[in-house]
Design a protein around this motif. Structure first.
Motif, PDB file in Angstrom:
ATOM      1  N   LEU A  16       0.814  -1.217   0.000  1.00  0.00           N
ATOM      2  CA  LEU A  16       0.000   0.000   0.000  1.00  0.00           C
ATOM      3  C   LEU A  16       0.849   1.269   0.000  1.00  0.00           C
ATOM      4  O   LEU A  16       0.399   2.322  -0.463  1.00  0.00           O
ATOM      5  CB  LEU A  16      -0.930   0.010   1.221  1.00  0.00           C
ATOM      6  CG  LEU A  16      -2.013  -1.079   1.255  1.00  0.00           C
ATOM      7  CD1 LEU A  16      -2.830  -0.971   2.524  1.00  0.00           C
ATOM      8  CD2 LEU A  16      -2.923  -0.986   0.036  1.00  0.00           C
ATOM      9  N   TYR A  22       0.302   4.753  -2.015  1.00  0.00           N
ATOM     10  CA  TYR A  22       0.258   6.023  -1.278  1.00  0.00           C
ATOM     11  C   TYR A  22       1.198   7.048  -1.908  1.00  0.00           C
ATOM     12  O   TYR A  22       0.827   8.215  -2.110  1.00  0.00           O
ATOM     13  CB  TYR A  22       0.634   5.769   0.181  1.00  0.00           C
ATOM     14  CG  TYR A  22       0.974   7.017   0.952  1.00  0.00           C
ATOM     15  CD1 TYR A  22      -0.005   7.939   1.320  1.00  0.00           C
ATOM     16  CD2 TYR A  22       2.298   7.284   1.311  1.00  0.00           C
ATOM     17  CE1 TYR A  22       0.318   9.090   2.017  1.00  0.00           C
ATOM     18  CE2 TYR A  22       2.626   8.431   2.017  1.00  0.00           C
ATOM     19  CZ  TYR A  22       1.636   9.333   2.375  1.00  0.00           C
ATOM     20  OH  TYR A  22       1.968  10.466   3.050  1.00  0.00           O
ATOM     21  N   LEU A  71      -3.985   5.744  -3.352  1.00  0.00           N
ATOM     22  CA  LEU A  71      -4.498   4.936  -2.244  1.00  0.00           C
ATOM     23  C   LEU A  71      -5.850   5.473  -1.785  1.00  0.00           C
ATOM     24  O   LEU A  71      -5.974   6.666  -1.457  1.00  0.00           O
ATOM     25  CB  LEU A  71      -3.496   4.967  -1.084  1.00  0.00           C
ATOM     26  CG  LEU A  71      -3.764   3.988   0.062  1.00  0.00           C
ATOM     27  CD1 LEU A  71      -3.664   2.553  -0.444  1.00  0.00           C
ATOM     28  CD2 LEU A  71      -2.778   4.212   1.186  1.00  0.00           C
TER      29      LEU A  71
END
Length: 207
Positions: free
Chosen positions: A9, A13, A18
């Motif tokens: 993730l 980001y 995200l």
């Protein structure tokens, strides 16, 4: 949330891709995991270095360019059969500067390639992907929409992927029942890795 999912993730980001809910979960995990917090700081520094290198512009005066060319030529051994090439270098100082800049960029990316050994998984549809250790599996019956990239790990594609599959410094297994609609790319050499990173960085800047 485990650390493998958190690392996955982090890349979304940094690319500003995200979702809000995942961002909240990631921040909670980073606040409680020192290892992932350190990993995110390293990725942010690497991203900043990449962007600064892509934005760098070399501007020198004609006099400085001539001095640089003379220093380069004076350090080369004198050989009669290279006089033509040396003359060409003197007549094209801008090309010489661009070549030196490209060499510096390549050296920096090569150092990053040798140090980057953590598993990284990127894609637009990872809900059905199974991550176990350094192995990323698209299970039989799964239908992933979008590209899938696995770096420093093993990719086992048993289901369908509607996009490209890219494996960097790892291995790929594709079952006979699997279907990949896009390109299948395996990147193992430093030059291929360098080119992939450059094009990926340019694409990120464009979006």
């Amino acid at each position: 949330m485990n650390c493998n999912v958190a690392v996955m993730l982090m890349h979304d980001y940094l690319d500003d891709e995200l979702p809000h809910d995942d961002l909240a979960e990631l921040k909670l995990h980073i606040d409680s995991c020192e290892s992932c917090c350190t990993r995110l700081e390293q990725l942010e520094r690497t991203e900043a270095l990449t962007h600064s290198m892509m934005d760098t512009r070399v501007t020198i005066s004609p006099q400085q360019s001539a001095q640089l060319t003379n220093r380069i030529m004076s350090s080369l051994p004198v050989k009669r059969r290279r006089i033509g090439f040396a003359s060409w270098i003197r007549n094209h100082p801008a090309v010489s500067v661009a070549a030196v800049f490209a060499l510096v960029m390549f050296s920096s990316f090569l150092a990053m390639w040798q140090q980057d050994n953590d598993l990284t998984v990127r894609g637009g549809d990872l809900a059905q992907v199974i991550i176990e250790g350094d192995t990323v599996t698209v299970p039989e019956g799964a239908h992933l929409k979008g590209d899938l990239t696995v770096e420093n790990g093993k990719a086992n594609v048993l289901g369908d992927v509607e996009g490209d599959v890219t494996v960097i410094s790892g291995s790929l297994y594709q079952a006979s029942t699997a279907h990949i609609s896009g390109e299948v790319k395996q990147i193992d050499q430093a030059l291929d890795w360098f080119w992939y990173k450059v094009t990926h960085s340019i694409s990120s800047l464009a979006y």
